[in-house]
Design a protein around this motif. Sequence first.
Motif, short mmCIF file in Angstrom:
data_model
loop_
_atom_site.label_atom_id
_atom_site.label_comp_id
_atom_site.label_asym_id
_atom_site.label_seq_id
_atom_site.Cartn_x
_atom_site.Cartn_y
_atom_site.Cartn_z
N ASP A 2 0.84 -1.20 0.00
CA ASP A 2 0.00 0.00 0.00
C ASP A 2 0.88 1.26 0.00
N PRO A 3 0.30 2.44 -0.26
CA PRO A 3 1.10 3.67 -0.35
C PRO A 3 1.88 4.01 0.91
N MET A 4 1.40 3.52 2.07
CA MET A 4 2.07 3.82 3.34
C MET A 4 3.21 2.84 3.63
N GLY A 5 3.46 1.90 2.72
CA GLY A 5 4.54 0.94 2.92
C GLY A 5 4.10 -0.34 3.60
N GLY A 6 2.80 -0.47 3.89
CA GLY A 6 2.29 -1.70 4.51
C GLY A 6 2.18 -2.83 3.50
N ILE A 7 2.18 -4.05 4.00
CA ILE A 7 2.11 -5.24 3.13
C ILE A 7 0.85 -6.02 3.48
N VAL A 8 0.11 -6.44 2.45
CA VAL A 8 -1.07 -7.29 2.63
C VAL A 8 -0.87 -8.54 1.79
N MET A 9 -1.02 -9.72 2.40
CA MET A 9 -0.94 -10.98 1.66
C MET A 9 -2.30 -11.65 1.72
N THR A 10 -2.93 -11.83 0.56
CA THR A 10 -4.29 -12.38 0.55
C THR A 10 -4.60 -13.00 -0.80
N ASN A 11 -5.64 -13.87 -0.81
CA ASN A 11 -6.17 -14.36 -2.10
C ASN A 11 -7.63 -13.96 -2.25
N ASP A 12 -8.06 -12.98 -1.46
CA ASP A 12 -9.43 -12.47 -1.54
C ASP A 12 -9.53 -11.49 -2.71
N GLY A 13 -10.38 -11.81 -3.70
CA GLY A 13 -10.47 -11.01 -4.92
C GLY A 13 -10.77 -9.55 -4.64
N ASN A 14 -11.72 -9.30 -3.76
CA ASN A 14 -12.11 -7.91 -3.47
C ASN A 14 -10.97 -7.15 -2.80
N ALA A 15 -10.28 -7.80 -1.86
CA ALA A 15 -9.17 -7.13 -1.16
C ALA A 15 -8.04 -6.79 -2.13
N LEU B 183 -13.26 -14.50 7.85
CA LEU B 183 -14.42 -14.55 8.74
C LEU B 183 -15.58 -13.74 8.16
N GLN B 184 -15.28 -12.59 7.56
CA GLN B 184 -16.34 -11.77 6.96
C GLN B 184 -17.03 -12.54 5.82
N ASP B 185 -16.23 -13.29 5.04
CA ASP B 185 -16.83 -14.12 3.98
C ASP B 185 -17.71 -15.20 4.58
N ILE C 40 -30.89 -9.99 9.42
CA ILE C 40 -29.55 -10.32 9.94
C ILE C 40 -28.61 -9.19 9.54
N ASP C 41 -28.30 -8.30 10.47
CA ASP C 41 -27.41 -7.17 10.19
C ASP C 41 -26.04 -7.46 10.80
N VAL C 42 -25.22 -8.17 10.01
CA VAL C 42 -23.91 -8.61 10.51
C VAL C 42 -22.96 -7.43 10.65
N LYS C 43 -23.04 -6.48 9.70
CA LYS C 43 -22.07 -5.38 9.71
C LYS C 43 -22.20 -4.49 10.93
N ARG C 44 -23.43 -4.27 11.39
CA ARG C 44 -23.63 -3.36 12.52
C ARG C 44 -23.56 -4.06 13.87
N THR D 147 -19.30 -4.48 -5.59
CA THR D 147 -20.75 -4.68 -5.60
C THR D 147 -21.11 -6.07 -5.10
N GLN D 148 -20.37 -7.06 -5.60
CA GLN D 148 -20.62 -8.45 -5.20
C GLN D 148 -20.39 -8.63 -3.71
N ASP D 149 -19.34 -7.99 -3.19
CA ASP D 149 -19.03 -8.10 -1.77
C ASP D 149 -20.10 -7.44 -0.91
N ASP D 150 -20.61 -6.29 -1.36
CA ASP D 150 -21.66 -5.59 -0.61
C ASP D 150 -22.97 -6.36 -0.61
N GLU D 151 -23.28 -7.00 -1.75
CA GLU D 151 -24.57 -7.69 -1.88
C GLU D 151 -24.59 -9.02 -1.14
N VAL D 152 -23.62 -9.88 -1.45
CA VAL D 152 -23.66 -11.25 -0.89
C VAL D 152 -22.39 -11.64 -0.15
#
Length: 548
Positions: free
Chosen positions: A54-67, A393-395, A195-199, A88-93
């Motif tokens: 990322d621009p701040m120099g952080g590193i993310v290792m993932t296979n999550d398409g949206n991330a 876990l969010q998935d 079911i409001d998981v986000k809140r 959109t797909q992540d927000d919907e389902v």
Amino acid sequence: MIPGSSAPVIVLNTNTQSDDGKRAQLANIRASRAVADIIRTTLGPKSMLKMLLDPMGGIVMTNDGNAILREIDVKHPAAKSMIELSRTQDDEVGDGTTSVIILAGELMTVAEPFFTMKIHPIIIVSSYFKALDYALKVAEKIAREISIENHEEIAEVIHSCIGTKFSSRWGSLIVDLAVKAVKAVFINRNGKKEIDVKRYAKVEKIPGGNLEDSRVLTGVMFNKDVTHPKMRRFIQNPRIMLLDCPLEYKKAESMTNVEMTKEEDFAEILRQEEEEVCKLCHAIMKFNPDIVITEKGVSDIAQHFLLKQNISVIRRVRKTDNNRIARVSGATIVNRPEELQESDIGTKCKRFEIKLVGDEYYTFMEECEDPKACSILLRGGTKDVLNEIERNLQDALSVARNIILDPKLVPGGGATEMHVATELTKIANTIEGIEQWPFIAAASAFEVIPRTLAQNCGCNVIRIVTELRSKHSEESKDAPYWGIDGNEGKLADMRVIKIWEPLVVKKQTFKTAVESAAMLLRIDNVVSGISKKEKRQGAAPNIEDAEI
């Protein structure tokens, strides 16, 4: 020759599009294919990971398409549109973010030959939407319904959905956390499920400890401590009061000039402030609460009065946390202490405790009666591991939510897509005219999911996909359930290895991919706002060479 058709093709030039329009469409196809190629290797249980800087120099290792796509900076407008698909797909389902990009990219790719043959984009789009209608019907036909009371069946589906993720090595741990959390926040009001998981299902990540120490609380936790060191940090069966107002002297909103002429004037002003705070505290103490939690500040005078009555105070709590506390404790958030009533006091929480976890103090409110909110405590070795576990876990939470709201499943492992492709190919023979060709192309595009699964697990792709196609061509009841076992790299009956996906995710994937591909194919020009200097020189934006 058109794929899937044996007859020679005579193309009439009925296309009235300009060369600029064709060039823009081909550029959009190339951009879409480039975005799909970025995350193609992240599909399936043997998928590869991407390392993101990322621009701040952080590193993310993932296979999550949206991330992955969220971190990519693109310049081409069509590529930006493709990236929006996964969001959109992540927000919907909440699942299928990689599949939707790969499918949309393939639908764009198979349309490319038709532009060189000068077939009008509207004909291609019309065929795609016709194919989408049939695909949704085929998916509905092979779906099976499960009981939401059956914990094992729900766990199996979540396990198969996150089996491709990093957290799968810890077995059913993430699955159990997701099922417990979703069932905690599940509300059924007169047959209407909510079911409001986000809140109401908050994930709290605390580095340290083992991942096995992670759990779903029967209540909530938040990163706060009491305002005074002498206040109680452990209370059994507390009476909880929630406020959305400051417990301090309210300054006038408009500019107020105070003129002091004598020494006693300043003392008088302080006395009046103290009186105001004292009134607020008396309104609170009248109901004898054990804990007062407010979203605003608490003055030193108010702390003093409340401490004398043995009341613990927590201040500056987030609005979202306060809403969760209200749900688990049965308290009502009050805006003015003068309006408090006995019914506003929460008594459903049986245990209040403040613990030191790692370097910080956390407030735990547990053992609540029928809590409709919860906190998920995640422990792990490093922040990178915790962040990836949280994404997984969010998935899992989204999958569990989808199943409870719509308990229908379709076979995974590319079985549904291959069956859709086979059925669409059969239906194509009934379509007359030029529309048949894009319809056959759309059918072949659905095969990209099983083909990508086969590529990512390192098996002989041509042999496996051909075998799978012939299996689905058979007129038998078992045909729709044959897919690719991503771990072994061979064909398997999805009912035997228990790989299922929610129908709602699959339908959303098809709809989003086809609709976005249709929209991008209808673009015949890309207009860019260029500077006045370029305009004077007569320069025009070269969309064909736009960077991805």
